[in-house]
Write an enzyme that holds these catalytic residues in place. Structure first.
Site, PDB file in Angstrom:
ATOM      1  N   ASP A 252      27.583   5.328 -22.129  1.00 35.41           N
ATOM      2  CA  ASP A 252      26.763   6.197 -21.241  1.00 35.41           C
ATOM      3  C   ASP A 252      25.563   6.272 -21.479  1.00 35.41           C
ATOM      4  OD1 ASP A 252      26.220   7.970 -19.425  1.00 35.41           O
ATOM      5  OD2 ASP A 252      26.839   9.865 -20.489  1.00 35.41           O
ATOM      6  N   GLU A 254      23.444   8.080 -19.507  1.00 34.79           N
ATOM      7  CA  GLU A 254      23.218   9.179 -18.741  1.00 34.79           C
ATOM      8  C   GLU A 254      23.481  10.573 -19.492  1.00 34.79           C
ATOM      9  OE1 GLU A 254      23.707  11.367 -14.420  1.00 34.79           O
ATOM     10  OE2 GLU A 254      25.445  10.592 -15.598  1.00 34.79           O
ATOM     11  N   ARG A 320      27.287   3.000 -18.196  1.00 36.23           N
ATOM     12  CA  ARG A 320      26.598   3.935 -16.954  1.00 36.23           C
ATOM     13  C   ARG A 320      25.118   3.906 -17.055  1.00 36.23           C
ATOM     14  NH1 ARG A 320      28.691  10.252 -15.994  1.00 36.23           N
ATOM     15  NH2 ARG A 320      28.000  10.421 -18.027  1.00 36.23           N
ATOM     16  N   GLU A 412      29.966  12.906  -7.339  1.00 39.69           N
ATOM     17  CA  GLU A 412      29.792  14.061  -7.965  1.00 39.69           C
ATOM     18  C   GLU A 412      28.635  14.921  -7.245  1.00 39.69           C
ATOM     19  OE1 GLU A 412      28.368  13.122 -11.952  1.00 39.69           O
ATOM     20  OE2 GLU A 412      27.106  11.493 -11.256  1.00 39.69           O
ATOM     21  N   ASP A 440      29.461  18.759 -12.298  1.00 41.42           N
ATOM     22  CA  ASP A 440      28.411  18.088 -11.586  1.00 41.42           C
ATOM     23  C   ASP A 440      28.764  18.597  -9.996  1.00 41.42           C
ATOM     24  OD1 ASP A 440      25.742  17.020 -12.591  1.00 41.42           O
ATOM     25  OD2 ASP A 440      26.877  15.591 -13.792  1.00 41.42           O
ATOM     26  N   ASP A 609      28.519  17.891 -22.024  1.00 42.90           N
ATOM     27  CA  ASP A 609      27.177  16.880 -21.667  1.00 42.90           C
ATOM     28  C   ASP A 609      26.450  17.796 -20.654  1.00 42.90           C
ATOM     29  OD1 ASP A 609      28.278  16.646 -19.216  1.00 42.90           O
ATOM     30  OD2 ASP A 609      28.795  14.536 -19.511  1.00 42.90           O
TER      31      ASP A 609
END
Length: 699
Positions: A252, A254, A320, A412, A440, A609
């Site tokens: 990830d 992000e 990602r 999302e 999200d 996160d």
């Protein structure tokens, strides 16, 4: 001050340029000057388009805000609301029937069902652990977690009573999954040679020390080793049960990382290069010894026909990228503006992954010549089409065949959920993944309807009509358009890594809903969650699910109509939001940690996160806007929760207390996220987090 260098009219961090040229373009044999010229041309085309898409987001949001303000105090008119969303282009027409055309997809994505890990790319140790979580010890997973229904292990070394309970639970799994002929039990098995399966086709071969079985497409290795302490006391000399677990892992860039500048991005790309080349290593101290992690080798076995075979020893890796919103100072365009970070990620991660496509890696990631990129936070089909065009351009820049770069679309954002079929159609020849995520998606739900009125409490959101519709429609629309057998349909994260017993009860629901993958917080969780895929054949479940429902429930706004909360209920909700917000922000800003096990208000560790931050900050901002709470109440809660977060982090030598540092970067960022929450684009936390983190790094 960052040292920048010029390439084809673009200014790029010199370390980043040297990395790409020497570590990626050189081994690929690409013409460096031609690459930079192509990169500059790509930026000239796509950076303005990126900005235009963001402007459209803001235009739509302004129109929705105005619609709600104009109707303040009136009952919500669902029919008029839907017509309005159609009129302004928020809702687009449903496309004619189509099927996705994605080709060259690895079986871990297309035809197998199993757990998926998401791991911060900046942490090499975590990244290696996740990549190696393709196989996991069932004995270890049961012994060390509350998934085992037995007394906790006694301190002071190996607890034989708990060990016996683990072995019994393992035998139960074998009896249920790989029944023996004649109704015999694995508990009574005397030796490896005595194995006689009720279905001999379940045995696929033998390993150096074990027997390799397969059920619902997933492999299980039964290890026989009388030389180990467990095997020496086991009647059949079974030392362990190794299950195929995390079929796929998302590295990830992000929400689980704090990457704000060239230094951070270089680390991200360097770690990804290590995964692709197969040479990533990380050494660390544990128990007075230096240990080194590296990628696992493949698993060799002899098939039942005697031929030598191998199974992959590692997860199939996605990367990602970030979404369309943020820019990064690592590269500046000819006009001096920062590069859209999503474009930078697309080019750099794809260039690195081309080493895999062209056979430069030690192990190989994709065996079908594909690159797998997850793209988050896209709003509607126009933004998905932009990503498709961008990936076309990246393929041309790198000399890759069309649709080499596959895409995972994270469902999302509300405009994507409402137009999901059109979003899939926009990437129909490269899509390999859709999924849902409560945090999200709820953050965007709140922000989109920010001015409609006060929202439900977060707990009540989980039973609201829109959320149930969102989860069901995602699967049904994916199935309608041919994702089964070609792509993943995923579900969101189990956030509590210490509550594995509860996970084993609840997370099987994702399979029953038709998801052929779901996120888990650790390799241990992947090992345990894998058992669910032995219990349920997801691809059979998918055949019997209903067609997608209409939009009415999805567009139902989760307003707290008629709610009469007590002062205690309001304080409880506010404290919960403030504690979670502070607990996450302080690590992000002060230490650059984007994902970690953060204690909640009840001291339960949750893997958090940025999505957690988005929902909490937007919920407080909504209640502030509508007078449910006051600024004074928020500041009082922040002060009290700061003291709690300080106490929860008391054992961290790097921790800087919030209390007494109310003017510091972390506490200031927390206040901005709340008091400037209404004006943040789509309710995202990244602009404020990046600004405060850069100030912290600058000293």
């Amino acid at each position: 001050m960052t040292d920048m260098t010029a390439r084809a009219g673009v200014s790029i961090d010199s370390r980043l340029a040297a990395f790409l040229e020497s570590e990626v373009l050189g081994p690929l044999g690409r013409d460096v000057d031609a690459f930079w010229q192509g990169f500059a041309a790509l930026l000239a085309e796509f950076a303005p388009r990126n900005r235009a898409l963001l402007a459209k987001r803001e235009s739509l949001q302004a129109q929705i805000d105005a619609w709600h303000v104009e109707r303040a105090g009136k009952p919500h008119d669902a029919a008029a609301y839907k017509a309005f969303l159609t009129e302004i282009g928020y809702l687009v027409p449903e496309p004619a029937d189509f099927q996705i055309g994605t080709q060259n997809v690895d079986p871990e994505i297309a035809t197998m069902a199993g757990p998926q890990l998401v791991v911060p790319i900046l942490n090499a140790r975590f990244l290696l652990n996740a990549a190696n979580a393709r196989w996991g010890s069932l004995y270890d997973a049961f012994y060390g977690t509350d998934a085992l229904d037995a007394a906790p292990a006694r301190p002071g070394g190996y607890d034989e009573d708990r060990g016996a309970a683990v072995i019994a639970r393992g035998r139960r799994f074998l009896d249920e999954t790989f029944p023996l002929a004649g109704g015999a039990s694995w508990t009574d098995l005397a030796s490896r040679e005595a194995i006689a399966l009720a279905d001999p086709a379940q045995q696929v071969g033998t390993t150096e020390k074990g027997v390799l079985l397969r059920n619902n497409g997933l492999h299980v290795e039964i290890v026989f080793d009388p030389a180990t302490p467990v095997g020496a006391t086991d009647r059949a000399a079974i030392a362990d049960i190794i299950v195929e677990a995390a079929l796929t892992t998302i590295a990830d860039c992000e929400d689980s990382v704090a990457a704000v500048d060239a230094e951070d991005k270089l680390l991200a790309y360097t770690n990804w290069l290590g995964i692709i080349r197969g040479d990533l290593q990380e050494s660390f101290e544990k128990g007075g010894r230096t240990l080194t992690r590296k990628l696992a080798e493949d698993k060799a076995y002899a098939a039942t026909d005697g031929t030598a075979q191998t199974l992959k020893g590692r997860s199939l890796m996605f990367v990602r990228n970030v979404g369309h919103l943020m820019t990064n100072p690592a590269i500046r365009l000819p006009d001096g503006s920062e590069i859209p970070e999503g474009i930078m990620d697309a080019v750099f991660t794809s260039a690195i992954s081309t080493l895999d496509v062209e056979g430069h890696g030690k192990f190989g990631n994709s065996r079908t010549g594909s690159i797998y990129i997850v793209k988050p936070k896209m709003h509607g089909p126009e933004e998905c089409a932009f990503t498709n065009d961008l990936f076309d351009a990246v393929e041309d820049l790198l000399g890759l065949k069309r649709h080499t770069i596959k895409v995972g679309v994270m469902d999302e954002e509300r405009r994507t959920s409402a137009n999901l079929a059109a979003c899939i159609q926009a990437v129909k020849d490269r899509i390999v993944f859709i999924n849902t995520g409560f945090l999200d998606r709820t953050g965007d739900e709140i922000h989109t309807s920010m001015r409609a009125g006060p929202m439900l409490r977060k707990g009540a959101m989980k039973t609201s009509a829109w959320l149930k519709s969102y989860e069901a429609r995602n699967v049904a629309i994916g199935l309608r358009h041919g994702l089964s057998g070609k792509a993943q349909i995923g579900k969101g994260m189990w956030a509590a890594p210490d509550l594995m017993g509860q996970m084993m009860v609840e997370k099987i629901g994702h399979l029953k809903a038709g998801a052929n993958t779901a996120w888990v917080p650790s390799p241990t969780a992947a090992t345990l969650h894998a058992l669910h895929y032995h219990q349920i054949d997801v691809f059979d479940v998918q055949k019997h699910l209903p067609e997608p429902a209409g939009l009415d429930d999805l567009l139902a706004i989760p307003l707290a109509e008629g709610a009469n909360w007590s002062e205690e209920e309001i304080r409880e909700e506010l404290d919960n939001n403030c504690q979670g917000l502070l607990g996450y922000v302080v690590r992000w800003i002060d230490q650059g940690v984007g994902c970690s096990k953060v204690p909640d208000i009840n001291d339960v560790g949750l893997m958090e996160d940025r999505a957690t931050l988005r929902i909490s900050s937007q919920h407080i901002a909504n209640w502030l806007l509508h007078g449910v709470i006051s600024e004074a109440q928020v500041m009082d809660s922040l002060a009290r929760m700061a003291a709690k977060v300080d106490a929860q982090n008391g054992g961290d030598p790097l921790y800087v207390p919030l209390t007494g540092n109310e003017n510091g970067a972390a506490f200031s960022a927390a206040k901005d996220l709340i008091f400037k929450g209404v004006e943040q684009p789509s309710g995202y936390t990244e602009p404020l987090l990046h600004a405060w983190r850069l100030r912290k790094k600058a000293g």
